[in-house]
Every structure is written in structure tokens, then in C-alpha cells.
Design an enzyme around this catalytic site. Structure first.
Site, PDB file in Angstrom:
ATOM      1  N   ASP A  63       0.854  -1.184   0.000  1.00  0.00           N
ATOM      2  CA  ASP A  63       0.000   0.000   0.000  1.00  0.00           C
ATOM      3  C   ASP A  63       0.892   1.237   0.000  1.00  0.00           C
ATOM      4  OD1 ASP A  63      -1.744   2.125   0.668  1.00  0.00           O
ATOM      5  OD2 ASP A  63      -3.034   0.820   1.840  1.00  0.00           O
ATOM      6  N   VAL A  64       0.691   2.146  -0.952  1.00  0.00           N
ATOM      7  CA  VAL A  64       1.537   3.338  -1.033  1.00  0.00           C
ATOM      8  C   VAL A  64       1.347   4.268   0.155  1.00  0.00           C
ATOM      9  CG1 VAL A  64       1.685   3.293  -3.547  1.00  0.00           C
ATOM     10  CG2 VAL A  64      -0.127   4.618  -2.443  1.00  0.00           C
ATOM     11  N   TYR A 157      -7.478  16.393  -4.982  1.00  0.00           N
ATOM     12  CA  TYR A 157      -6.824  15.791  -6.145  1.00  0.00           C
ATOM     13  C   TYR A 157      -5.998  16.846  -6.888  1.00  0.00           C
ATOM     14  CZ  TYR A 157      -6.423  13.069 -10.503  1.00  0.00           C
ATOM     15  OH  TYR A 157      -5.959  12.390 -11.606  1.00  0.00           O
ATOM     16  N   LYS A 161      -1.964  16.636  -7.325  1.00  0.00           N
ATOM     17  CA  LYS A 161      -1.371  16.491  -8.650  1.00  0.00           C
ATOM     18  C   LYS A 161      -0.504  17.693  -9.022  1.00  0.00           C
ATOM     19  CE  LYS A 161      -2.934  12.404  -9.718  1.00  0.00           C
ATOM     20  NZ  LYS A 161      -2.006  11.258  -9.884  1.00  0.00           N
TER      21      LYS A 161
END
Length: 253
Positions: A63-64, A157, A161
Site C-alpha cells: 500500500d503506497v 486531487y 497532482k
């Protein structure tokens, strides 16, 4: 002879989408690919799919969001293969288009930031010392058109990003003298599992629809895998610190 014969790569998010297609392309080009993803059943299925080679797919269930999993994956790869030539941070999750004022769930906010930003940074932190010592290495981070524009997704998000683009540029410059290259790809709309759920924020979604009208097509993740493949080869030896959009001109509107 494959273009990646003898190369060792870690690719995250290999159980679907861009991560899966990247792993498939790398194995086809002769690389040993350590695939890092959570779904063990899909990992084993994917290993069978790629068993014919010519490269090798090695599943690693992790799991990151868990630093210990990342450390273990990097340590195991170095123990078994002695090097890491390539890292592709492809794992990601959407944020259901939440406008920041409506995003009251800290757990969801933290998860989006953790998977999309902190996970890739943890992985880079682990592989960079070895790459610098070896004086070679390539890192590819999957950002998004949401990382260069303000209204393609929700606030978490979008922030994550944008953040990974900043980290990409910093790593590229910091390690340029060590022959380590680091680039980001900013895909537009692609057919992957990274899509809003039934819990989408109505206000945020409606605001994003203004920009969605400029999307010309839904892309195939294979095209991103092809771009990644180019960027990790010596044909792209002078490309580092770049942010390459792949969105059929959507971000040009």
C-alpha cells in the site's frame, strides 16, 4: 533484443489502468518489473498473464500509504536484483470532485493526498540514494491535467497532482549531476478506475463540467504506457524536469 533488457523497474498501481499497461509494456521489452499494488488476487492473475515474458513480472503486495511497505519493496528489489533502474509512480485515486468548502471528511482528504502525493514522494525518497550512487536512474510520476489546470477535479486531487509536479521538478534538478532523470506525465481523460464514485460532490462536479466540455476524447491507457516507455529509454536522455500533457489538446483550451 528488447529496449529494456536487463533493466529493473518498480511500477506502482499495476492491478489496473496505466500501471498495468506500463508493466505489460516493460515486460514485453525485457525488463524485470516489480509490481506494487494492494490487490493480491489481481497481482497473481497478472503474473500469470505476463509469464510468457520475455521479461519478468514480480508481484509485491503493498500500500503506497504505508511507508513500511514501500521500504520493504525497495529493499527486497535491491536484495534480489542489486539495483533499481526505473520507478513509475502510477497509483492514484480520484477525490469525487469535492470543492474544498464541502470536503469535511478529513480521512478522505488525507487518503487522496497520501495516495497521490505522499506515496510517490516516499517511493522517490527510497530509491534516490541508490540511483544517485549508481549514477543512473529514471523516475516517472503520473500527475494529471488536474495538476496543470484548476478545474478538472476536486481540491484535494488538484492540490496533490500540482504537488507531484513540483516534486518532480525539484528531484530532476537536485539529481541532475547524478544522471537521474525525473519527469511527470499529465494525462487527460483516460479509461481507468480512477473515476468519481456515487458520492460525487454535486457542486464540484457541476463546476468541473464547464471544463469537461472541452475534452475531445477518452484515451487508452496503452498510450500512456507507450509514452512512459519512451521517457525511460535513452532516446529521452535529455528530457528531465518536464511535464508532458497527454490529453488531445484538452489543456490547450
Amino acid at each position: 533484443m528488447g529496449t529494456l533488457d536487463g533493466k529493473v523497474a518498480i511500477v506502482t498501481g499495476t492491478t489496473s489502468g496505466m500501471g498495468a499497461e506500463t508493466a505489460r509494456r516493460f515486460v514485453a521489452e525485457g525488463a524485470t518489473v516489480v509490481g506494487f499494488a494492494r490487490r493480491e488476487d489481481r497481482q497473481l492473475q497478472f503474473k500469470e498473464e505476463l509469464a510468457a515474458g520475455p521479461g519478468v513480472y514480480v508481484p509485491f503486495v503493498g500500500d503506497v500509504c504505508i511507508a513500511a511497505d514501500i521500504k520493504a519493496a525497495v529493499a527486497k528489489t535491491l536484495e534480489d536484483y542489486g539495483k533499481i533502474d526505473i520507478l513509475v509512480n502510477a497509483a492514484g485515486v480520484n477525490d469525487d470532485m469535492y470543492a474544498l468548502g464541502n470536503l469535511v471528511d478529513d480521512e478522505w482528504f488525507n487518503k487522496v493526498m497520501d495516495i497521490n502525493l505522499m506515496g510517490p514522494m516516499r517511493f522517490m525518497r527510497e530509491v534516490l540514494p541508490g540511483m544517485a550512487d549508481a549514477m543512473q536512474g529514471v523516475i516517472i510520476n503520473i500527475s494529471s491535467v488536474g495538476g496543470v489546470c484548476g478545474c478538472r477535479a476536486g481540491a484535494a486531487y488538484t492540490a496533490a497532482k500540482h504537488g507531484i509536479i513540483g516534486a518532480t521538478k525539484n528531484v530532476a534538478y537536485m539529481y541532475a549531476n547524478d544522471d537521474v532523470r525525473c519527469n511527470a506525465i499529465a494525462p487527460g481523460g483516460y479509461s481507468t478506475e480512477c473515476v468519481p464514485t456515487e458520492n460525487v460532490d454535486t457542486f464540484g462536479y457541476e463546476r468541473c463540467q464547464i471544463s469537461m466540455g472541452g475534452m475531445t476524447n477518452i484515451g487508452d491507457p496503452v498510450n500512456i504506457a507507450n509514452l512512459i516507455h519512451f521517457l525511460v529509454t535513452d532516446e529521452a536522455v535529455d528530457i528531465s524536469g518536464a511535464v508532458i500533457t497527454s490529453d488531445s489538446a484538452w489543456s490547450a483550451m
